[in-house]
Design a protein around this motif. Sequence first.
Motif, PDB file in Angstrom:
ATOM      1  N   PHE A   1      35.854  55.847  22.836  1.00 31.01           N
ATOM      2  CA  PHE A   1      36.309  56.869  21.897  1.00 31.01           C
ATOM      3  C   PHE A   1      37.774  57.225  22.592  1.00 31.01           C
ATOM      4  O   PHE A   1      38.149  57.783  23.642  1.00 31.01           O
ATOM      5  N   GLN A   2      38.794  56.945  21.888  1.00 37.41           N
ATOM      6  CA  GLN A   2      40.244  57.229  22.213  1.00 37.41           C
ATOM      7  C   GLN A   2      41.079  57.922  21.180  1.00 37.41           C
ATOM      8  O   GLN A   2      41.197  57.161  20.284  1.00 37.41           O
ATOM      9  N   VAL A   3      42.007  58.861  21.809  1.00 36.60           N
ATOM     10  CA  VAL A   3      42.657  59.677  20.814  1.00 36.60           C
ATOM     11  C   VAL A   3      44.123  59.823  21.376  1.00 36.60           C
ATOM     12  O   VAL A   3      44.229  60.113  22.429  1.00 36.60           O
TER      13      VAL A   3
ATOM     14  N   LEU B   1      44.955  62.222  24.209  1.00 38.00           N
ATOM     15  CA  LEU B   1      44.520  63.500  23.821  1.00 38.00           C
ATOM     16  C   LEU B   1      43.013  63.564  24.156  1.00 38.00           C
ATOM     17  O   LEU B   1      42.255  64.434  24.686  1.00 38.00           O
ATOM     18  N   ALA B   2      42.174  62.403  23.961  1.00 33.07           N
ATOM     19  CA  ALA B   2      40.816  62.553  24.296  1.00 33.07           C
ATOM     20  C   ALA B   2      40.464  60.979  24.617  1.00 33.07           C
ATOM     21  O   ALA B   2      41.093  59.866  24.105  1.00 33.07           O
TER      22      ALA B   2
ATOM     23  N   GLU C   1      36.671  68.073  23.606  1.00 34.14           N
ATOM     24  CA  GLU C   1      37.864  68.279  24.266  1.00 34.14           C
ATOM     25  C   GLU C   1      38.818  69.313  23.529  1.00 34.14           C
ATOM     26  O   GLU C   1      38.830  69.455  21.912  1.00 34.14           O
ATOM     27  N   LYS C   2      39.523  70.170  24.118  1.00 33.70           N
ATOM     28  CA  LYS C   2      40.664  71.150  23.538  1.00 33.70           C
ATOM     29  C   LYS C   2      41.577  70.873  23.869  1.00 33.70           C
ATOM     30  O   LYS C   2      42.034  71.113  25.237  1.00 33.70           O
ATOM     31  N   VAL C   3      42.601  70.553  23.238  1.00 36.12           N
ATOM     32  CA  VAL C   3      44.006  70.150  23.836  1.00 36.12           C
ATOM     33  C   VAL C   3      45.263  70.836  22.694  1.00 36.12           C
ATOM     34  O   VAL C   3      44.841  71.198  21.753  1.00 36.12           O
TER      35      VAL C   3
ATOM     36  N   ILE D   1      48.610  61.558  15.029  1.00 39.31           N
ATOM     37  CA  ILE D   1      47.428  61.676  15.760  1.00 39.31           C
ATOM     38  C   ILE D   1      46.430  60.245  15.471  1.00 39.31           C
ATOM     39  O   ILE D   1      45.861  60.415  14.275  1.00 39.31           O
ATOM     40  N   VAL D   2      46.268  59.615  16.349  1.00 42.64           N
ATOM     41  CA  VAL D   2      45.693  58.393  16.243  1.00 42.64           C
ATOM     42  C   VAL D   2      44.336  57.985  16.870  1.00 42.64           C
ATOM     43  O   VAL D   2      44.322  58.225  18.204  1.00 42.64           O
ATOM     44  N   ILE D   3      43.150  57.737  16.042  1.00 43.14           N
ATOM     45  CA  ILE D   3      41.891  57.426  16.744  1.00 43.14           C
ATOM     46  C   ILE D   3      41.955  55.900  16.955  1.00 43.14           C
ATOM     47  O   ILE D   3      41.974  55.304  16.117  1.00 43.14           O
TER      48      ILE D   3
END
Length: 458
Positions: A397-399, A417-418, A428-430, A439-441
């Motif tokens: 999982f990557q953001v 971000l994650a 996660e809290k960013v 913002i891309v998963i």
Amino acid sequence: MTHIAKGANIPVPTAPLRVAVGRRQVPGTPGVDAAALLLDATGAVRRDGDLVFRSMSVHPSGAVRHLGAGDGGGQIAEWLELDLPLVEPEVQRVLVAGYGDGAAFGAVPGLYAQVVTADGGLVTHYDVTDASTETAFVLGEFYRRDGAWRFRAVGQGYDTGLAGLAQDFGGRAAQAAAPVPAPPTAGPVTLQDVVKVGSEAGAVPLGESPAPTPPASGAAPVMAKAAPSAERVPVAVPAPEPVPVPEPVPVPEPASPAWGRDLLDFEPIVHRGKSAKTITVDLPFPPHSDPVILEARLTDAHFRFLHVQIVGSDEDVFCNDLPDHYGRALFVPPPGGGPVKLKVRHSGNWELTFRPLTAALPIGPGTVRGSGREVFVHTGPAAELTVRASDRHSGWFQVFSHRGDAPGALREPAERLAYAWNGRRVKEKVRIPEGPLLIVIDKSKHQWEFTLDPLNSP
């Protein structure tokens, strides 16, 4: 142009339309927000994206948008935009619903649904007269019949709010949401010119439904015609005698981000095939072009793995199982530009749709849920983003965030971000800066949840 009664239906043009869920503006009465549910032939949503409301304001196909609110002339309207030519073939019905903050719809004064054309022409108007204890209400539905579209006045209430309505039709996205209707985004405007509109003749009854009846007051509806330059849509309201002529309700601008003006713009391009195939994407990508969105849809229930690779490159666009047989990825063209060849491998039927980057889903304050890969755009102030995700199986999982004003700046991520691997849970809290940014998963089979909270100003 006609008023229709509950149960009656009427043909509508297969064209872009706007739909108002409106009411009289009376202090102290409950607010109402609008939602749309896109249903397949079984009467169910196919995925969470088929529910369009304030927290998920654009359907992945671009066919339905939640535009927001406007007021004027003693009326408030929540607006949906419905582009019927873009509705996917699998979608047979589009429900138009209202929901609130838990108050009963019987306390909502003058609830109605109204359909207008993109240039402001009144198509049909339905007044709700029998609401009582319901906390969500299906006002009407668009449905296919003999290759054309019709609109039916439904008038069906639910005591379980938007979450219960969505659950009844197979959706999950709204079950934990308790949104409060947004305040109007525009104040009253000057009346232009006022005309009487036609009678209720012409409504087509559903089966043995009675013919439509005029408003309770017996008066014809009054429509305020907006000036072309003001991007306003006329709103018809029953007019008891005597009563001042109401002012029009402005239609908010669509949620297209301003940053999209300089990006590559084109109509969606669809490629369909079966098993392995090489396709040519004939788009005029300039050198070092900014990305576009590649939407993948698989139709065979037993096969979910998809591999899409740019010919001559080691980079994979897709190389994973697609949750719910659906996913959207950021497609970065080769630096040389021009048409692009892709090698597609899948064991069944597949469909790839290229969309401009302006089709990224807007993300704002609140919570949005889904699964798999997705592309969002954030255009608001600096905020705190809480990311939760889980996967029962092994998987990454990557953001990432992408931002920048120069041409080509969106090709490379600005920040990760994650990140998680081997199916681990994510929490996660960013902090993300002021928009616009993507913002891309980037990698995911996970079920995920994003919650955006604006930072408090100093």
